[in-house]
Motif scaffolding. Structure first.
Motif, PDB file in Angstrom:
ATOM      1  N   ASN A 115      27.117 -11.806  24.662  1.00  0.00           N
ATOM      2  CA  ASN A 115      27.010 -12.847  25.688  1.00  0.00           C
ATOM      3  C   ASN A 115      27.727 -14.101  25.222  1.00  0.00           C
ATOM      4  O   ASN A 115      27.414 -14.646  24.165  1.00  0.00           O
ATOM      5  CB  ASN A 115      25.534 -13.141  25.958  1.00  0.00           C
ATOM      6  CG  ASN A 115      25.305 -13.933  27.220  1.00  0.00           C
ATOM      7  OD1 ASN A 115      26.078 -14.810  27.553  1.00  0.00           O
ATOM      8  ND2 ASN A 115      24.242 -13.623  27.921  1.00  0.00           N
TER       9      ASN A 115
ATOM     10  N   ASP B 108      22.316 -11.751  31.634  1.00  0.00           N
ATOM     11  CA  ASP B 108      23.127 -10.882  30.784  1.00  0.00           C
ATOM     12  C   ASP B 108      24.549 -11.415  30.663  1.00  0.00           C
ATOM     13  O   ASP B 108      24.895 -12.436  31.245  1.00  0.00           O
ATOM     14  CB  ASP B 108      23.106  -9.433  31.274  1.00  0.00           C
ATOM     15  CG  ASP B 108      23.750  -9.238  32.645  1.00  0.00           C
ATOM     16  OD1 ASP B 108      24.496 -10.115  33.113  1.00  0.00           O
ATOM     17  OD2 ASP B 108      23.512  -8.182  33.254  1.00  0.00           O
ATOM     18  N   TYR B 109      25.374 -10.723  29.898  1.00  0.00           N
ATOM     19  CA  TYR B 109      26.739 -11.180  29.637  1.00  0.00           C
ATOM     20  C   TYR B 109      27.625 -11.178  30.876  1.00  0.00           C
ATOM     21  O   TYR B 109      28.651 -11.841  30.916  1.00  0.00           O
ATOM     22  CB  TYR B 109      27.387 -10.354  28.525  1.00  0.00           C
ATOM     23  CG  TYR B 109      27.843  -8.974  28.947  1.00  0.00           C
ATOM     24  CD1 TYR B 109      29.160  -8.743  29.305  1.00  0.00           C
ATOM     25  CD2 TYR B 109      26.964  -7.903  28.968  1.00  0.00           C
ATOM     26  CE1 TYR B 109      29.588  -7.488  29.686  1.00  0.00           C
ATOM     27  CE2 TYR B 109      27.375  -6.657  29.344  1.00  0.00           C
ATOM     28  CZ  TYR B 109      28.685  -6.442  29.703  1.00  0.00           C
ATOM     29  OH  TYR B 109      29.093  -5.201  30.076  1.00  0.00           O
TER      30      TYR B 109
ATOM     31  N   LYS C 141      18.406 -16.598  23.016  1.00  0.00           N
ATOM     32  CA  LYS C 141      19.322 -15.469  23.205  1.00  0.00           C
ATOM     33  C   LYS C 141      18.917 -14.356  22.244  1.00  0.00           C
ATOM     34  O   LYS C 141      18.907 -14.538  21.038  1.00  0.00           O
ATOM     35  CB  LYS C 141      20.767 -15.883  22.953  1.00  0.00           C
ATOM     36  CG  LYS C 141      21.738 -14.798  23.360  1.00  0.00           C
ATOM     37  CD  LYS C 141      23.224 -15.085  23.336  1.00  0.00           C
ATOM     38  CE  LYS C 141      23.757 -16.283  22.731  1.00  0.00           C
ATOM     39  NZ  LYS C 141      25.231 -16.316  22.670  1.00  0.00           N
TER      40      LYS C 141
ATOM     41  N   ALA D  70      23.759 -20.952  30.963  1.00  0.00           N
ATOM     42  CA  ALA D  70      22.658 -20.074  31.374  1.00  0.00           C
ATOM     43  C   ALA D  70      21.695 -20.835  32.281  1.00  0.00           C
ATOM     44  O   ALA D  70      21.280 -20.323  33.326  1.00  0.00           O
ATOM     45  CB  ALA D  70      21.939 -19.527  30.152  1.00  0.00           C
TER      46      ALA D  70
ATOM     47  N   GLY E 242      21.989 -10.424  23.003  1.00  0.00           N
ATOM     48  CA  GLY E 242      23.027 -10.762  23.970  1.00  0.00           C
ATOM     49  C   GLY E 242      22.505 -11.141  25.343  1.00  0.00           C
ATOM     50  O   GLY E 242      23.273 -11.231  26.294  1.00  0.00           O
ATOM     51  N   VAL E 243      21.192 -11.367  25.480  1.00  0.00           N
ATOM     52  CA  VAL E 243      20.593 -11.718  26.773  1.00  0.00           C
ATOM     53  C   VAL E 243      19.834 -13.031  26.625  1.00  0.00           C
ATOM     54  O   VAL E 243      18.975 -13.164  25.753  1.00  0.00           O
ATOM     55  CB  VAL E 243      19.632 -10.602  27.255  1.00  0.00           C
ATOM     56  CG1 VAL E 243      18.953 -10.993  28.555  1.00  0.00           C
ATOM     57  CG2 VAL E 243      20.367  -9.278  27.424  1.00  0.00           C
ATOM     58  N   TRP E 244      20.172 -14.022  27.482  1.00  0.00           N
ATOM     59  CA  TRP E 244      19.414 -15.266  27.509  1.00  0.00           C
ATOM     60  C   TRP E 244      18.082 -14.998  28.189  1.00  0.00           C
ATOM     61  O   TRP E 244      18.040 -14.412  29.267  1.00  0.00           O
ATOM     62  CB  TRP E 244      20.169 -16.359  28.259  1.00  0.00           C
ATOM     63  CG  TRP E 244      21.254 -16.986  27.445  1.00  0.00           C
ATOM     64  CD1 TRP E 244      22.597 -16.754  27.546  1.00  0.00           C
ATOM     65  CD2 TRP E 244      21.090 -17.930  26.395  1.00  0.00           C
ATOM     66  NE1 TRP E 244      23.277 -17.497  26.620  1.00  0.00           N
ATOM     67  CE2 TRP E 244      22.382 -18.236  25.891  1.00  0.00           C
ATOM     68  CE3 TRP E 244      19.991 -18.560  25.816  1.00  0.00           C
ATOM     69  CZ2 TRP E 244      22.584 -19.148  24.857  1.00  0.00           C
ATOM     70  CZ3 TRP E 244      20.206 -19.462  24.784  1.00  0.00           C
ATOM     71  CH2 TRP E 244      21.480 -19.749  24.321  1.00  0.00           C
TER      72      TRP E 244
END
Length: 100
Positions: free
Chosen positions: A47, A92-93, A71, A54, A74-76
């Motif tokens: 991400n 997600d990215y 994070k 975000a 790779g996910v906030w």
């Protein structure tokens, strides 16, 4: 005669491509609308969104009172409120927003 046949073939070739680009429901649309997309589960991947970006994505999706974001994989992830209800939110990215 050959000139007319060639011109007609070219018109049909370009018209077919235009129709393919206007079909809706594509995962990879020809024209990106910029609106946040809601998905059932976040996509895993690296991400590159910053925390401020975000927060902006969550706000654009209608969320308010966005709490602390972290994070992970790779996910906030964090919590936010929408319609008076608190939810766990993820980004997600790809920029897709997921809420649970």
């Amino acid at each position: 005669m050959f000139r007319y046949l060639f011109a007609a073939s070219a018109v049909l070739a370009f018209a077919g491509g235009a129709v393919a680009q206007t079909q809706s429901g594509s995962h990879n649309p020809a024209v990106k609308d910029g609106a946040p997309h809601m998905t059932a589960a976040p996509a895993k991947g690296a991400n590159s969104f910053t925390e401020d970006q975000a927060r902006g994505r969550f706000a654009k999706a209608g969320y308010e009172a966005i709490g602390k974001l972290t994070k992970q994989n790779g996910v906030w992830q964090g919590t936010a409120t929408k319609g008076g209800k608190r939810a766990a939110v993820m980004l997600d990215y790809k920029g897709n927003v997921t809420a649970r």
